[in-house]
Design an enzyme around this catalytic site. Structure first.
Site, short mmCIF file in Angstrom:
data_model
loop_
_atom_site.label_atom_id
_atom_site.label_comp_id
_atom_site.label_asym_id
_atom_site.label_seq_id
_atom_site.Cartn_x
_atom_site.Cartn_y
_atom_site.Cartn_z
N LYS A 35 -17.70 -30.69 -38.90
CA LYS A 35 -17.85 -29.48 -37.91
C LYS A 35 -17.28 -28.15 -38.71
CE LYS A 35 -13.54 -30.05 -35.57
NZ LYS A 35 -13.08 -31.01 -34.45
N ARG A 130 -9.64 -30.34 -22.21
CA ARG A 130 -10.71 -29.55 -22.57
C ARG A 130 -12.01 -30.11 -22.19
NH1 ARG A 130 -9.50 -28.55 -28.86
NH2 ARG A 130 -11.07 -30.47 -28.83
N TYR A 257 1.79 -2.56 -50.62
CA TYR A 257 1.80 -1.71 -49.18
C TYR A 257 2.93 -1.93 -48.47
CZ TYR A 257 -3.32 -0.81 -50.07
OH TYR A 257 -4.73 -0.40 -50.34
N MET A 305 -6.11 -6.68 -49.62
CA MET A 305 -7.63 -7.16 -49.40
C MET A 305 -7.89 -8.11 -50.44
SD MET A 305 -11.04 -5.22 -48.83
CE MET A 305 -10.74 -4.64 -47.07
C1 LIG Z 1 -12.31 -32.16 -34.87
C2 LIG Z 1 -12.41 -33.22 -34.08
C3 LIG Z 1 -11.81 -34.48 -34.57
C4 LIG Z 1 -11.17 -34.44 -35.95
O1 LIG Z 1 -9.88 -33.82 -35.78
P1 LIG Z 1 -8.84 -33.95 -37.10
O2 LIG Z 1 -7.62 -33.42 -36.40
O3 LIG Z 1 -9.54 -32.59 -37.89
O4 LIG Z 1 -8.92 -35.15 -37.82
C5 LIG Z 1 -12.00 -35.65 -34.16
N1 LIG Z 1 -12.55 -35.70 -32.89
C6 LIG Z 1 -13.04 -34.61 -32.17
C7 LIG Z 1 -13.70 -34.93 -30.97
C8 LIG Z 1 -13.01 -33.55 -32.76
O5 LIG Z 1 -13.44 -32.27 -32.13
#
Ligand SMILES: *Cc1c(COP(=O)(O)O)cnc(C)c1O
Length: 368
Positions: A35, A130, A257, A305
């Site tokens: 993802k 969640r 800065y 930046m």
């Molecule tokens: C993102 C996610 C993972 C992976 O989690 P990590 O902590 O990056 O290993 C696994 N299962 C679900 C449902 C996720 O959303």
């Protein structure tokens, strides 16, 4: 000449880390979680290194389409499932497996016309609060799904809230076991932290599919308790840039800065062509580790930046063009874990790798 900054994606390290996940749960299949554009690495760039996985898990339909476009014919799992009824058509067209975490998604499936029944992952809310059905509603959801001609297989799934922390997974695991007792089907529970910390405990924790994300990208899920060396993980992303300026400071001179750093003695500082517009965290304070020519030194002054400034005291030979490694692999086998930089900046490796900016030219290096 292009601005001297680049990111490297290490195919060999991705392959190593996936193999490491498999070693932690040898009897389970492995979802490479990709993802957020493969945690900022780029799906297309990470793809070769992640070939050792059994499938790809993500949550954006456009990203799933990109994985199919790369030629992947194996499983793809949508971790948040469908966002509306029409997404089921995409699932049917691309043969995507999908999570079911609320009642409406079952309504959509019941009304969906498809020649090919779907593989679904039925998600239990085991305490994270969640996504997922509460334990009391889980069995009814399973019964409803199993009665649909649109459904071919149901995998039982949950996601741990505290796999990386002190609380651990045992309460959530007990909730999962109680809710799924006597239900047939494969099981999927472990993210990276659960894979590394708890998969060794039992086949119940390992399940049939693990879902390693962050560990695949060479970041330790429980840093600073354990670092990547402890878990035998390798950095998969290097962010590096050159020194484009050097300044000699007198005692009392300030840098950048807000004059946030004051030299307490004469010293040389290097100006690195990387700033927050490249994805380097703006809140990284003086003292954040950096490598120059593979030698460990520290950030001084505020991140701007397009530049950061670094202390050259430990690197007297540094000159214009010297290589600064902001994180990842440096020269001569040196390594600066993204976790150390993230920790200094008050965040986690996840956020830094996901924030690598589009303007940073990125190349894929290494063999799987
Ligand atoms: C993102 C996610 C993972 C992976 O989690 P990590 O902590 O990056 O290993 C696994 N299962 C679900 C449902 C996720 O959303």
């Amino acid at each position: 000449m292009p601005r001297p900054i680049e990111a490297l994606i290490h195919t060999d390290a991705l392959a190593h880390n996936i193999a490491r996940a498999r070693r932690a749960a040898p009897d389970a299949k492995v979802w490479a979680v990709v993802k957020a554009n493969a945690y900022g690495h780029g799906i297309e760039r990470a793809y070769a290194g992640l070939q050792g996985a059994d499938g790809f898990a993500l949550l954006d339909f456009a990203e799933a389409e990109r994985i199919r476009a790369l030629g992947w014919r194996g499983p793809i799992l949508m971790l948040e499932g469908c966002f509306d009824a029409r997404d089921l058509e995409t699932c049917s067209r691309l043969n995507l497996w999908h999570t079911v975490h609320r009642e409406e998604q079952i309504d959509w499936l019941a009304a969906h016309k498809t020649q090919w029944p779907h593989q679904v992952f039925l998600k239990l809310n085991s305490g994270m609060n969640r996504l997922g059905f509460p334990p009391a509603a889980y069995r009814a959801a399973w019964l409803r799904l199993s009665g649909l001609t649109q459904v071919d297989g149901i995998t039982l799934m949950t996601h741990f809230a505290d796999a990386d922390g002190e609380r651990g997974v045992h309460e959530a695991l007990a909730a999962f076991e109680a809710a799924t007792r006597d239900l047939p089907g494969e099981r999927s529970l472990c993210n990276s932290a659960a894979t590394l910390r708890f998969a060794g405990e039992s086949a119940e924790v390992r399940g049939d599919w693990i879902r390693p994300g962050i560990m695949s990208y060479g970041s330790s899920p429980d840093f600073p308790v354990h670092d990547i060396a402890h878990w035998d993980l390798q950095p998969t992303m290097t962010l590096q840039a050159e020194l484009i300026g050097i300044q000699a400071l007198n005692a009392g001179s300030t840098v950048g800065y807000g004059s946030a750093f004051t030299a307490d003695r004469p010293m040389r500082i290097g100006v690195v062509a990387c700033g927050y517009a490249d994805g380097y965290p703006r809140l990284a304070p003086t003292g954040t580790p950096v490598l120059v020519d593979g030698i460990r030194t520290r950030l001084v002054g505020r991140v701007s930046m397009d530049m950061v400034t670094v202390d050259l005291t430990p690197v007297p030979q540094a000159r214009i063009g010297s290589l600064a490694t902001l994180w990842g692999r440096g020269p001569n086998g040196s390594v600066l874990s993204i976790d150390e930089v993230a920790h200094a900046a008050g965040t986690v490796g996840y956020e830094l790798m996901c924030a690598l900016a589009l303007r940073v030219p990125t190349q894929v290096v290494g063999e799987p």
